[in-house]
Design a protein around this motif. Structure first.
Motif, mmCIF file in Angstrom:
data_model
loop_
_atom_site.group_PDB
_atom_site.id
_atom_site.type_symbol
_atom_site.label_atom_id
_atom_site.label_comp_id
_atom_site.label_asym_id
_atom_site.label_seq_id
_atom_site.Cartn_x
_atom_site.Cartn_y
_atom_site.Cartn_z
ATOM 1 N N SER A 16 0.833 -1.199 0.000
ATOM 2 C CA SER A 16 0.000 0.000 0.000
ATOM 3 C C SER A 16 0.867 1.249 0.000
ATOM 4 N N ALA A 17 0.314 2.347 -0.536
ATOM 5 C CA ALA A 17 1.051 3.611 -0.560
ATOM 6 C C ALA A 17 1.209 4.143 0.855
ATOM 7 N N SER A 18 2.368 4.703 1.139
ATOM 8 C CA SER A 18 2.613 5.302 2.450
ATOM 9 C C SER A 18 2.665 6.820 2.318
ATOM 10 N N GLU A 19 2.378 7.518 3.397
ATOM 11 C CA GLU A 19 2.315 8.979 3.366
ATOM 12 C C GLU A 19 3.709 9.595 3.248
ATOM 13 N N ASN A 20 3.755 10.785 2.624
ATOM 14 C CA ASN A 20 4.978 11.587 2.509
ATOM 15 C C ASN A 20 6.109 10.805 1.831
ATOM 16 N N THR A 21 5.751 9.983 0.851
ATOM 17 C CA THR A 21 6.719 9.103 0.206
ATOM 18 C C THR A 21 6.823 9.403 -1.286
ATOM 19 N N ASP A 22 8.080 9.471 -1.783
ATOM 20 C CA ASP A 22 8.316 9.709 -3.211
ATOM 21 C C ASP A 22 8.775 8.453 -3.937
ATOM 22 N N SER A 23 9.406 7.515 -3.218
ATOM 23 C CA SER A 23 9.869 6.285 -3.846
ATOM 24 C C SER A 23 9.995 5.184 -2.799
ATOM 25 N N TYR A 24 10.131 3.959 -3.279
ATOM 26 C CA TYR A 24 10.229 2.795 -2.391
ATOM 27 C C TYR A 24 11.419 1.936 -2.801
ATOM 28 N N SER A 25 12.028 1.291 -1.808
ATOM 29 C CA SER A 25 13.057 0.284 -2.061
ATOM 30 C C SER A 25 12.509 -1.060 -1.605
ATOM 31 N N LEU A 26 12.512 -2.028 -2.502
ATOM 32 C CA LEU A 26 12.051 -3.378 -2.194
ATOM 33 C C LEU A 26 13.267 -4.272 -1.964
ATOM 34 N N THR A 27 13.359 -4.874 -0.786
ATOM 35 C CA THR A 27 14.459 -5.775 -0.455
ATOM 36 C C THR A 27 13.920 -7.192 -0.321
ATOM 37 N N VAL A 28 14.494 -8.112 -1.086
ATOM 38 C CA VAL A 28 14.076 -9.513 -1.086
ATOM 39 C C VAL A 28 15.278 -10.370 -0.719
ATOM 40 N N THR A 29 15.105 -11.270 0.266
ATOM 41 C CA THR A 29 16.197 -12.126 0.730
ATOM 42 C C THR A 29 15.875 -13.584 0.500
ATOM 43 N N ASN A 30 16.796 -14.297 -0.144
ATOM 44 C CA ASN A 30 16.700 -15.748 -0.302
ATOM 45 C C ASN A 30 17.111 -16.372 1.029
ATOM 46 N N LEU A 31 16.193 -17.032 1.705
ATOM 47 C CA LEU A 31 16.476 -17.547 3.046
ATOM 48 C C LEU A 31 17.338 -18.804 3.029
ATOM 49 N N ASN A 32 17.525 -19.394 1.864
ATOM 50 C CA ASN A 32 18.429 -20.545 1.771
ATOM 51 C C ASN A 32 19.881 -20.107 1.717
ATOM 52 N N THR A 33 20.109 -18.962 1.079
ATOM 53 C CA THR A 33 21.482 -18.480 0.899
ATOM 54 C C THR A 33 21.778 -17.208 1.686
ATOM 55 N N ASN A 34 20.723 -16.584 2.255
ATOM 56 C CA ASN A 34 20.845 -15.305 2.970
ATOM 57 C C ASN A 34 21.367 -14.184 2.071
ATOM 58 N N SER A 35 21.202 -14.332 0.766
ATOM 59 C CA SER A 35 21.594 -13.278 -0.166
ATOM 60 C C SER A 35 20.392 -12.368 -0.435
ATOM 61 N N SER A 36 20.630 -11.058 -0.489
ATOM 62 C CA SER A 36 19.551 -10.082 -0.656
ATOM 63 C C SER A 36 19.751 -9.245 -1.904
ATOM 64 N N SER A 37 18.651 -8.781 -2.467
ATOM 65 C CA SER A 37 18.696 -7.839 -3.584
ATOM 66 C C SER A 37 17.719 -6.709 -3.284
ATOM 67 N N THR A 38 18.080 -5.498 -3.687
ATOM 68 C CA THR A 38 17.240 -4.321 -3.446
ATOM 69 C C THR A 38 17.010 -3.585 -4.757
ATOM 70 N N THR A 39 15.745 -3.291 -5.045
ATOM 71 C CA THR A 39 15.393 -2.540 -6.244
ATOM 72 C C THR A 39 14.495 -1.362 -5.847
ATOM 73 N N THR A 40 14.456 -0.340 -6.704
ATOM 74 C CA THR A 40 13.690 0.875 -6.429
ATOM 75 C C THR A 40 12.441 0.923 -7.291
ATOM 76 N N SER A 41 11.365 1.479 -6.730
ATOM 77 C CA SER A 41 10.122 1.631 -7.468
ATOM 78 C C SER A 41 9.470 2.959 -7.092
ATOM 79 N N SER A 42 8.888 3.624 -8.082
ATOM 80 C CA SER A 42 8.152 4.859 -7.821
ATOM 81 C C SER A 42 6.665 4.576 -7.623
ATOM 82 N N THR A 43 6.283 3.306 -7.801
ATOM 83 C CA THR A 43 4.899 2.884 -7.603
ATOM 84 C C THR A 43 4.844 1.910 -6.426
ATOM 85 N N THR A 44 3.674 1.313 -6.219
ATOM 86 C CA THR A 44 3.503 0.399 -5.088
ATOM 87 C C THR A 44 3.546 -1.063 -5.518
ATOM 88 N N GLU A 45 4.346 -1.349 -6.533
ATOM 89 C CA GLU A 45 4.533 -2.734 -6.952
ATOM 90 C C GLU A 45 5.840 -2.877 -7.710
#
Length: 234
Positions: A68-97
């Motif tokens: 969901s959209a959050s207040e006073n926000t211009d962009s979002y960073s999505l962080t996804v972690t593979n729990l088997n390897t504990n490796s993470s990736s982060t991507t940026t989005s200007s929308t809510t998906e």
């Protein structure tokens, strides 16, 4: 009287030349930039199997993350972690998906960071865990356990015993037992035994750093291994 008038005139000239009696030289401070608020995660759902991704091949599928959209926000960073390897990736989005390519039959954790232009302040959402659907998988391994106490990296006051506590979760709800590995080695191998509860007491010695791992077993023989947690005893 002329002398008094002359004195008043000089005073007025002085005040005018120094900006007295006028606010023409004042400046207005800009309004502070409000801090962003945390987003609410929507999909993939917490502790669920994600079955709505687009299959790319036997090993990968694409999953559309939504929040969901959050207040006073211009962009979002999505962080996804593979729990088997504990490796993470982060991507940026200007929308809510955001659509991400993931490994199939694999457990993941994700969260979203809200950001606003003009301020370094951010807001972090809660964290969700899910299994990305695999090929012909009927029963998934449990999620890796998460330490509750002692908190990771904490230094405890002098004592002789510690209660280890953790959280175990499984989308199949068939966790059978937990085995605890514990010791002063960075990768502990000494087993404290197994339990069906989420806590175990163990003895400790002051001045040592301790490391522990939780191995979660389910009724189908699947198992998962947690990260290595550590704490120190003064």
């Amino acid at each position: 009287m002329k002398s008094l008038n002359y004195t008043i005139l000089l005073a007025l000239i002085f005040l005018t030349s120094c900006g007295g009696g006028s606010d023409g030289g004042s400046t207005t401070e800009p309004d502070p930039i409000p801090n962003p608020t945390a987003a609410t995660l929507i999909f993939p759902e917490n502790n669920k199997e994600c079955t709505e991704g687009s299959v790319l091949n036997e090993l990968q599928s694409s999953v559309n993350f939504q929040w969901s959209a959050s207040e006073n926000t211009d962009s979002y960073s999505l962080t996804v972690t593979n729990l088997n390897t504990n490796s993470s990736s982060t991507t940026t989005s200007s929308t809510t998906e955001k659509t991400i390519t993931l490994q199939r039959g694999t457990p993941y954790e994700w969260f979203v960071t809200s950001k606003a232009n003009g301020t370094a302040e951010t807001a972090i959402s809660s964290k969700f865990r899910f299994y990305n659907q695999g090929v012909g998988v009927e029963n998934y391994a449990p999620f890796p356990a998460v330490a509750v106490s002692p908190k990771r990296g904490i230094t405890l006051s002098t004592r002789t015993n510690v209660d280890l506590q953790w959280i175990g979760e499984d989308i199949d709800n068939d966790i059978a037992s937990y085995e605890i590995l514990f010791g002063t080695e960075i990768i502990p191998t000494n087993s404290l035994g197994s339990t069906t509860t989420n806590t175990m007491n163990t003895s400790v010695i002051s001045g040592n750093v301790y490391y522990w791992v939780v191995i979660t077993n389910d009724q189908e023989g699947n198992k998962s291994r947690s990260e290595v947690f550590e704490f120190k005893v003064d």
